[in-house]
Design a protein around this motif. Structure first.
Motif, PDB file in Angstrom:
ATOM      1  N   LEU A 271     -14.956  -7.385  -2.774  1.00 31.19           N
ATOM      2  CA  LEU A 271     -14.881  -5.945  -2.980  1.00 31.19           C
ATOM      3  C   LEU A 271     -14.005  -5.597  -4.182  1.00 31.19           C
ATOM      4  CD1 LEU A 271     -14.193  -5.132   0.758  1.00 31.19           C
ATOM      5  CD2 LEU A 271     -16.301  -4.507  -0.429  1.00 31.19           C
ATOM      6  N   GLN A 272     -14.224  -4.412  -4.731  1.00 33.97           N
ATOM      7  CA  GLN A 272     -13.342  -3.850  -5.744  1.00 33.97           C
ATOM      8  C   GLN A 272     -13.018  -2.417  -5.343  1.00 33.97           C
ATOM      9  OE1 GLN A 272     -11.913  -5.636  -7.853  1.00 33.97           O
ATOM     10  NE2 GLN A 272     -13.238  -7.302  -8.527  1.00 33.97           N
ATOM     11  N   ALA A 273     -12.105  -1.798  -6.077  1.00 32.86           N
ATOM     12  CA  ALA A 273     -11.638  -0.463  -5.696  1.00 32.86           C
ATOM     13  C   ALA A 273     -11.313   0.360  -6.926  1.00 32.86           C
ATOM     14  CB  ALA A 273     -10.404  -0.582  -4.801  1.00 32.86           C
ATOM     15  N   SER A 274     -11.198   1.661  -6.718  1.00 28.49           N
ATOM     16  CA  SER A 274     -10.639   2.563  -7.731  1.00 28.49           C
ATOM     17  C   SER A 274      -9.938   3.698  -6.995  1.00 28.49           C
ATOM     18  CB  SER A 274     -11.714   3.092  -8.688  1.00 28.49           C
ATOM     19  OG  SER A 274     -12.627   3.921  -8.006  1.00 28.49           O
ATOM     20  N   TYR A 275      -9.367   4.633  -7.756  1.00 21.86           N
ATOM     21  CA  TYR A 275      -8.431   5.601  -7.196  1.00 21.86           C
ATOM     22  C   TYR A 275      -8.895   7.021  -7.490  1.00 21.86           C
ATOM     23  CZ  TYR A 275      -6.317   1.135  -8.040  1.00 21.86           C
ATOM     24  OH  TYR A 275      -6.123  -0.216  -8.116  1.00 21.86           O
ATOM     25  N   LEU A 276      -8.694   7.882  -6.520  1.00 20.79           N
ATOM     26  CA  LEU A 276      -9.044   9.288  -6.644  1.00 20.79           C
ATOM     27  C   LEU A 276      -7.809  10.095  -6.256  1.00 20.79           C
ATOM     28  CD1 LEU A 276     -12.486   8.856  -4.910  1.00 20.79           C
ATOM     29  CD2 LEU A 276     -12.211   9.527  -7.305  1.00 20.79           C
ATOM     30  N   ASN A 277      -6.772   9.974  -7.073  1.00 23.89           N
ATOM     31  CA  ASN A 277      -5.456  10.494  -6.706  1.00 23.89           C
ATOM     32  C   ASN A 277      -5.218  11.950  -7.089  1.00 23.89           C
ATOM     33  OD1 ASN A 277      -4.732   8.024  -5.623  1.00 23.89           O
ATOM     34  ND2 ASN A 277      -3.864   7.277  -7.548  1.00 23.89           N
ATOM     35  N   GLN A 278      -6.223  12.614  -7.625  1.00 23.28           N
ATOM     36  CA  GLN A 278      -6.025  13.981  -8.100  1.00 23.28           C
ATOM     37  C   GLN A 278      -5.414  14.901  -7.036  1.00 23.28           C
ATOM     38  OE1 GLN A 278      -8.644  11.996  -8.384  1.00 23.28           O
ATOM     39  NE2 GLN A 278     -10.026  12.527 -10.071  1.00 23.28           N
ATOM     40  N   PRO A 279      -5.870  14.849  -5.765  1.00 24.38           N
ATOM     41  CA  PRO A 279      -5.274  15.758  -4.772  1.00 24.38           C
ATOM     42  C   PRO A 279      -3.818  15.423  -4.445  1.00 24.38           C
ATOM     43  CG  PRO A 279      -7.396  14.894  -4.022  1.00 24.38           C
ATOM     44  CD  PRO A 279      -6.989  14.084  -5.200  1.00 24.38           C
ATOM     45  N   ILE A 280      -3.397  14.203  -4.765  1.00 21.43           N
ATOM     46  CA  ILE A 280      -2.007  13.814  -4.538  1.00 21.43           C
ATOM     47  C   ILE A 280      -1.161  14.162  -5.751  1.00 21.43           C
ATOM     48  CG2 ILE A 280      -0.487  11.875  -3.941  1.00 21.43           C
ATOM     49  CD1 ILE A 280      -2.960  10.523  -2.692  1.00 21.43           C
ATOM     50  N   GLN A 281      -1.757  14.104  -6.926  1.00 26.52           N
ATOM     51  CA  GLN A 281      -1.036  14.386  -8.162  1.00 26.52           C
ATOM     52  C   GLN A 281      -0.798  15.887  -8.354  1.00 26.52           C
ATOM     53  OE1 GLN A 281      -3.883  12.523 -10.702  1.00 26.52           O
ATOM     54  NE2 GLN A 281      -2.876  10.515 -10.672  1.00 26.52           N
ATOM     55  N   VAL A 282      -1.725  16.711  -7.926  1.00 27.34           N
ATOM     56  CA  VAL A 282      -1.619  18.167  -8.110  1.00 27.34           C
ATOM     57  C   VAL A 282      -0.811  18.730  -6.946  1.00 27.34           C
ATOM     58  CG1 VAL A 282      -2.891  20.339  -8.270  1.00 27.34           C
ATOM     59  CG2 VAL A 282      -3.788  18.270  -9.386  1.00 27.34           C
ATOM     60  N   ALA A 283       0.351  19.293  -7.264  1.00 30.69           N
ATOM     61  CA  ALA A 283       1.295  19.707  -6.217  1.00 30.69           C
ATOM     62  C   ALA A 283       0.683  20.699  -5.229  1.00 30.69           C
ATOM     63  CB  ALA A 283       2.539  20.306  -6.867  1.00 30.69           C
ATOM     64  N   ALA A 284      -0.130  21.616  -5.713  1.00 24.80           N
ATOM     65  CA  ALA A 284      -0.700  22.634  -4.835  1.00 24.80           C
ATOM     66  C   ALA A 284      -1.694  22.054  -3.834  1.00 24.80           C
ATOM     67  CB  ALA A 284      -1.379  23.717  -5.679  1.00 24.80           C
ATOM     68  N   LEU A 285      -2.264  20.897  -4.157  1.00 19.16           N
ATOM     69  CA  LEU A 285      -3.278  20.293  -3.290  1.00 19.16           C
ATOM     70  C   LEU A 285      -2.703  19.256  -2.339  1.00 19.16           C
ATOM     71  CD1 LEU A 285      -6.172  19.760  -5.867  1.00 19.16           C
ATOM     72  CD2 LEU A 285      -5.857  21.665  -4.275  1.00 19.16           C
ATOM     73  N   ARG A 286      -1.500  18.792  -2.628  1.00 20.04           N
ATOM     74  CA  ARG A 286      -0.964  17.685  -1.839  1.00 20.04           C
ATOM     75  C   ARG A 286      -0.804  18.026  -0.357  1.00 20.04           C
ATOM     76  NH1 ARG A 286       3.996  13.491  -2.952  1.00 20.04           N
ATOM     77  NH2 ARG A 286       2.851  11.684  -2.187  1.00 20.04           N
ATOM     78  N   PRO A 287      -0.348  19.218   0.013  1.00 10.78           N
ATOM     79  CA  PRO A 287      -0.276  19.528   1.448  1.00 10.78           C
ATOM     80  C   PRO A 287      -1.632  19.449   2.142  1.00 10.78           C
ATOM     81  CG  PRO A 287       1.009  21.103   0.177  1.00 10.78           C
ATOM     82  CD  PRO A 287       0.219  20.303  -0.809  1.00 10.78           C
ATOM     83  N   LYS A 288      -2.703  19.738   1.410  1.00 15.52           N
ATOM     84  CA  LYS A 288      -4.037  19.707   2.012  1.00 15.52           C
ATOM     85  C   LYS A 288      -4.471  18.273   2.282  1.00 15.52           C
ATOM     86  CE  LYS A 288      -5.444  24.037  -0.196  1.00 15.52           C
ATOM     87  NZ  LYS A 288      -6.443  24.711  -1.066  1.00 15.52           N
ATOM     88  N   ILE A 289      -4.188  17.363   1.345  1.00 14.48           N
ATOM     89  CA  ILE A 289      -4.538  15.967   1.597  1.00 14.48           C
ATOM     90  C   ILE A 289      -3.595  15.367   2.629  1.00 14.48           C
ATOM     91  CG2 ILE A 289      -3.158  14.856  -0.224  1.00 14.48           C
ATOM     92  CD1 ILE A 289      -6.803  13.992   0.413  1.00 14.48           C
ATOM     93  N   GLN A 290      -2.353  15.855   2.668  1.00 13.96           N
ATOM     94  CA  GLN A 290      -1.407  15.352   3.655  1.00 13.96           C
ATOM     95  C   GLN A 290      -1.831  15.722   5.069  1.00 13.96           C
ATOM     96  OE1 GLN A 290       2.651  16.254   2.757  1.00 13.96           O
ATOM     97  NE2 GLN A 290       3.451  14.901   4.345  1.00 13.96           N
ATOM     98  N   SER A 291      -2.488  16.862   5.217  1.00 13.46           N
ATOM     99  CA  SER A 291      -2.941  17.284   6.545  1.00 13.46           C
ATOM    100  C   SER A 291      -4.005  16.355   7.109  1.00 13.46           C
ATOM    101  CB  SER A 291      -3.498  18.715   6.477  1.00 13.46           C
ATOM    102  OG  SER A 291      -4.730  18.756   5.770  1.00 13.46           O
ATOM    103  N   MET A 292      -4.569  15.492   6.268  1.00 14.03           N
ATOM    104  CA  MET A 292      -5.598  14.560   6.713  1.00 14.03           C
ATOM    105  C   MET A 292      -5.024  13.232   7.186  1.00 14.03           C
ATOM    106  SD  MET A 292      -8.224  15.353   3.574  1.00 14.03           S
ATOM    107  CE  MET A 292      -9.452  14.163   4.125  1.00 14.03           C
ATOM    108  N   THR A 293      -3.732  13.033   7.020  1.00  7.30           N
ATOM    109  CA  THR A 293      -3.110  11.785   7.437  1.00  7.30           C
ATOM    110  C   THR A 293      -2.600  11.915   8.864  1.00  7.30           C
ATOM    111  OG1 THR A 293      -0.890  12.396   6.674  1.00  7.30           O
ATOM    112  CG2 THR A 293      -2.349  11.344   5.075  1.00  7.30           C
ATOM    113  N   ALA A 294      -2.519  10.764   9.533  1.00  7.70           N
ATOM    114  CA  ALA A 294      -1.976  10.758  10.890  1.00  7.70           C
ATOM    115  C   ALA A 294      -0.489  11.099  10.859  1.00  7.70           C
ATOM    116  CB  ALA A 294      -2.201   9.393  11.530  1.00  7.70           C
ATOM    117  N   SER A 295       0.213  10.598   9.850  1.00 13.57           N
ATOM    118  CA  SER A 295       1.634  10.895   9.666  1.00 13.57           C
ATOM    119  C   SER A 295       2.049  10.403   8.289  1.00 13.57           C
ATOM    120  CB  SER A 295       2.486  10.199  10.744  1.00 13.57           C
ATOM    121  OG  SER A 295       2.340   8.796  10.661  1.00 13.57           O
TER     122      SER A 295
END
Length: 329
Positions: A271-295
């Motif tokens: 397998l190989q991988a790549s990164y889609l970090n835009q929602p983590i990099q943009v401060a206004a979006l980070r809480p939204k992606i954080q809401s998708m994590t278990a903790s």
């Protein structure tokens, strides 16, 4: 200096040069390779190279430190493959924020066979930004990747439902729109687009490099890039969020080591991988992606799959540019 001491010094120089070359094959944001290794005998210090920071894309140096964590994991793996035990002290001097780790190497009869085996996949890891082959990743392989992150003190949470994947894809597209709308962000990205011969950055052929730089600086391509990344997010065989339990430089180092172990386990299975970090990099979006994590705190949004074609290795700086041999006491 005695002949014995000279021989030992030369032995460690040859060994550490090989180990540091392996460490340098780690992924990094914009392929900045933001690390320096200072060597004194069997001791290696990992320092950040802040001249390679990305203040617009990564204002807190979070991804810079994660990248260095990836290099640290590679160092541990290559050392094991050389029959050396690597004792790692993270952030050994609290007053020196650029010193990320101190590694002491010792010869050992038995090292981690898993780490030694994974080291062989370091040269074969790629960042695969294209569409993956239409092939599912089996559950036992995904379980190994989750366990790899946990082993390094992080969490890898696969996004399994259509709802979570759709939400993540929308956030990626929103992140692209926000970043490309910022002229300073575009200028920083353009500065790291360069001919392959340079040895770092986002490589393109020499003639298109100048044209690509100019286009990136002048035009907001957020909609087009966002649409493409939205599709890549939805079509990924595996979409997963790597998180840490808190948000400190030490956690970012753990995240980097966890990420690289996950990537090497993935590579072991083709397998190989790549990164889609835009929602983590943009401060206004980070809480939204954080809401998708278990903790915890989200660090990397990862897409994983089987490559549809082989890619050439990414350009790397010469080892002499990233290594400093210090006088032994």
């Amino acid at each position: 200096m005695t002949k014995t001491k000279t021989t030992n010094t030369n032995h460690w120089k040859r060994s550490t040069r090989s180990i540091i070359y392996g460490a340098s094959l780690a992924p990094s944001s914009h392929n900045t390779q933001p690390w320096v290794f200072r060597v004194s005998g069997p001791e290696i210090e990992l320092w950040t190279d802040r001249s390679r920071a990305l203040p617009e894309n990564d204002p807190d140096d979070r991804e810079l430190i994660i990248s260095c964590g990836c290099a640290l994991l590679n160092l541990r793996m290559v050392a094991a493959d050389d029959g050396l035990d690597a004792q790692v002290e993270l952030l050994p001097e609290p007053g020196e924020q650029d010193l990320l780790a101190r590694v002491s190497l010792t010869e050992k009869a038995r090292v981690s066979l898993v780490d030694a085996h994974l080291a062989k996949f370091i040269p074969h890891r790629r960042t695969y930004r294209q569409r993956f082959a239409p092939r599912d990743v089996e559950a036992p392989v995904l379980d190994e990747m989750v366990a790899a992150a946990s082993y390094e003190g992080a969490q890898l949470q696969p996004l399994l439902t259509d709802e979570t994947r759709s939400k993540a894809a929308a956030l990626v597209a929103d992140g692209d729109a926000a970043q490309w709308a910022d002229p300073k962000w575009r200028s920083e990205l353009a500065a790291w687009v360069c001919p392959r011969r340079q040895g770092d950055g986002l490589s393109v052929p020499m003639l298109p490099a100048a044209l690509t730089q100019s286009a990136i600086r002048r035009f907001d391509m957020g909609s087009r890039v966002g649409n493409r990344n939205h599709e890549l997010t939805l079509s990924a065989p595996v979409l997963a969020l790597l998180s840490t339990y808190s948000e400190t430089p030490g956690d970012w180092l753990l995240a980097g080591q966890a990420l690289q172990r996950v990537l090497l386990i993935a590579c072991l299975h083709g397998l190989q991988a790549s990164y889609l970090n835009q929602p983590i990099q943009v401060a206004a979006l980070r809480p939204k992606i954080q809401s998708m994590t278990a903790s915890g705190s989200p660090q990397i949004l990862l897409r994983v799959g089987y490559p549809a074609r082989e890619l050439a290795p990414t350009a790397r700086r010469p080892v002499d540019d990233i290594i400093e041999f210090l006088p032994e006491e």
